[in-house]
Design a protein around this motif. Structure first.
Motif, PDB file in Angstrom:
ATOM      1  N   LEU A 100       0.830  -1.204   0.000  1.00 15.90           N
ATOM      2  CA  LEU A 100       0.000   0.000   0.000  1.00 15.90           C
ATOM      3  C   LEU A 100       0.867   1.258   0.000  1.00 15.90           C
ATOM      4  CD1 LEU A 100      -2.736   1.543   0.458  1.00 15.90           C
ATOM      5  CD2 LEU A 100      -2.270   1.286   2.906  1.00 15.90           C
ATOM      6  N   GLN A 103       2.769   1.659  -3.372  1.00 13.64           N
ATOM      7  CA  GLN A 103       1.904   2.047  -4.484  1.00 13.64           C
ATOM      8  C   GLN A 103       1.497   3.511  -4.389  1.00 13.64           C
ATOM      9  OE1 GLN A 103      -1.947   0.121  -4.579  1.00 13.64           O
ATOM     10  NE2 GLN A 103      -2.109   0.376  -6.800  1.00 13.64           N
ATOM     11  N   GLU A 104       1.074   3.939  -3.199  1.00 14.20           N
ATOM     12  CA  GLU A 104       0.568   5.301  -3.071  1.00 14.20           C
ATOM     13  C   GLU A 104       1.668   6.345  -3.039  1.00 14.20           C
ATOM     14  OE1 GLU A 104      -2.516   6.043  -0.309  1.00 14.20           O
ATOM     15  OE2 GLU A 104      -3.594   4.186  -0.736  1.00 14.20           O
ATOM     16  N   ARG A 105       2.875   5.939  -2.674  1.00 16.09           N
ATOM     17  CA  ARG A 105       3.972   6.907  -2.610  1.00 16.09           C
ATOM     18  C   ARG A 105       4.915   6.810  -3.808  1.00 16.09           C
ATOM     19  NH1 ARG A 105       6.574   8.475   2.927  1.00 16.09           N
ATOM     20  NH2 ARG A 105       6.329  10.474   1.832  1.00 16.09           N
ATOM     21  N   TRP A 127       3.969   8.872   7.529  1.00 16.73           N
ATOM     22  CA  TRP A 127       2.992   8.893   6.439  1.00 16.73           C
ATOM     23  C   TRP A 127       1.850   7.926   6.736  1.00 16.73           C
ATOM     24  CZ3 TRP A 127       0.964   5.307   3.062  1.00 16.73           C
ATOM     25  CH2 TRP A 127       0.269   5.811   1.952  1.00 16.73           C
ATOM     26  N   HIS A 131      -2.487   8.278   7.341  1.00 18.03           N
ATOM     27  CA  HIS A 131      -3.319   7.649   6.310  1.00 18.03           C
ATOM     28  C   HIS A 131      -4.694   7.303   6.890  1.00 18.03           C
ATOM     29  CE1 HIS A 131      -4.612   4.643   3.310  1.00 18.03           C
ATOM     30  NE2 HIS A 131      -3.762   5.239   2.496  1.00 18.03           N
TER      31      HIS A 131
END
Length: 291
Positions: A100, A103-105, A127, A131
């Motif tokens: 997760l 992918q998001e970063r 981070w 979230h």
């Protein structure tokens, strides 16, 4: 003025179950400071619990001596299914959270090894704490830690010998019983105490609570009483779980401090023991900084 909200972490969820209110979050996250620190400590502990569970795979008792062999385990050795299951869950859960974050970063996904996964998540801890899924992350990490402790330390209780009783004229020895539930801390980052005591085996009336250990340890090193010949200071060696119990500190924090403060250590039968004098000095310094 920064706007904060009730913390969504595992520790604060447990607080509400006890009838206490949730703490307030940090200004830029969804977790309060204790829950954020507990998430980091839990991730650090998982890396060590993974290794401890690995030692249990062939059914060895915690701390037992097993002869190392080449070519794998000998046929017929018992297989510890609980330890294997926990290790697999650690890889799966930590791998999912790392995926997760990556992918998001826009980061590369770390190798699916627990040491690499926990290190990656700890680097991205702030981070993750901000979230929307931060609450779920703290809950899943806490569940993994509890499962890892049960698998790695299944013995219901063991007795730690701490040294000679410091009471004048007493020839007994002090011991403290450490239970499996004591290998770490409660959900909010504080260690569960359950009334544990340091007790003399010759005179049960000679007893101290575990949180009096630091001062008691100095008394034992200094000698029994004025006019009594003082014995040489005793070199005591404690496991991370022992330290967590005696100083009411999450096990993950113990491992972190051991690395940062370079505590003296020695290995016996596959387990690491830390020098009690180094540990006590460190915790005394931390206590003084808080006053």
């Amino acid at each position: 003025m920064a706007v904060t909200a009730p913390c969504q972490g595992e520790g604060c969820r447990r607080r509400t179950a006890d009838g206490r209110s949730r703490r307030r979050t940090a200004a830029t996250g969804r977790l309060c400071r204790p829950c954020r620190e507990h998430l980091d400590a839990g991730l650090a502990e998982l890396a060590h619990l993974y290794e401890e569970c690995g030692r249990m795979l062939a059914g060895a008792a915690p701390g037992s001596l097993r002869e190392r062999t080449t070519g794998g385990d000998l046929p017929g050795l018992p297989f510890n299914g609980a330890a294997a299951d926990v290790r697999a869950r650690m890889v799966s859960v930590l791998g999912s959270w790392s995926g997760l974050v990556a992918q998001e970063r826009g980061f590369a996904t770390p190798p699916r090894h627990v040491a690499a996964l926990t290190a990656f998540l700890r680097r991205n801890g702030d981070w993750l704490a901000a979230h929307p899924a931060a609450a779920e992350a703290t809950e899943e990490v806490a569940r993994l830690v509890r499962a890892g402790r049960r698998a790695a330390f299944p013995d219901p209780a063991r007795s730690i010998r701490l040294g000679a009783c410091p009471e004048p004229g007493c020839s007994g020895s002090l011991t403290v019983a450490v239970r499996a539930a004591a290998h770490g801390s409660g959900g909010d980052g504080s260690a569960d105490d359950g009334g544990q005591a340091v007790v003399c085996d010759a005179a049960p009336a000679h007893r101290w609570t575990s949180d009096q250990w630091s001062g008691l340890s100095r008394t034992m090193d200094a000698g029994r009483a004025p006019g009594t010949p003082a014995p040489a200071p005793t070199e005591r060696w404690l496991t991370a779980a022992d330290i967590a119990r005696l100083w009411h500190t999450p096990t993950g924090t113990v491992y972190r401090l051991a690395s940062e403060q370079r505590w003296r250590r020695r290995n016996r039968a596959g387990r690491t023991y830390y020098n009690e004098t180094d540990v006590r000095t460190c915790f005394d310094r931390r206590a003084a900084a808080r006053t």
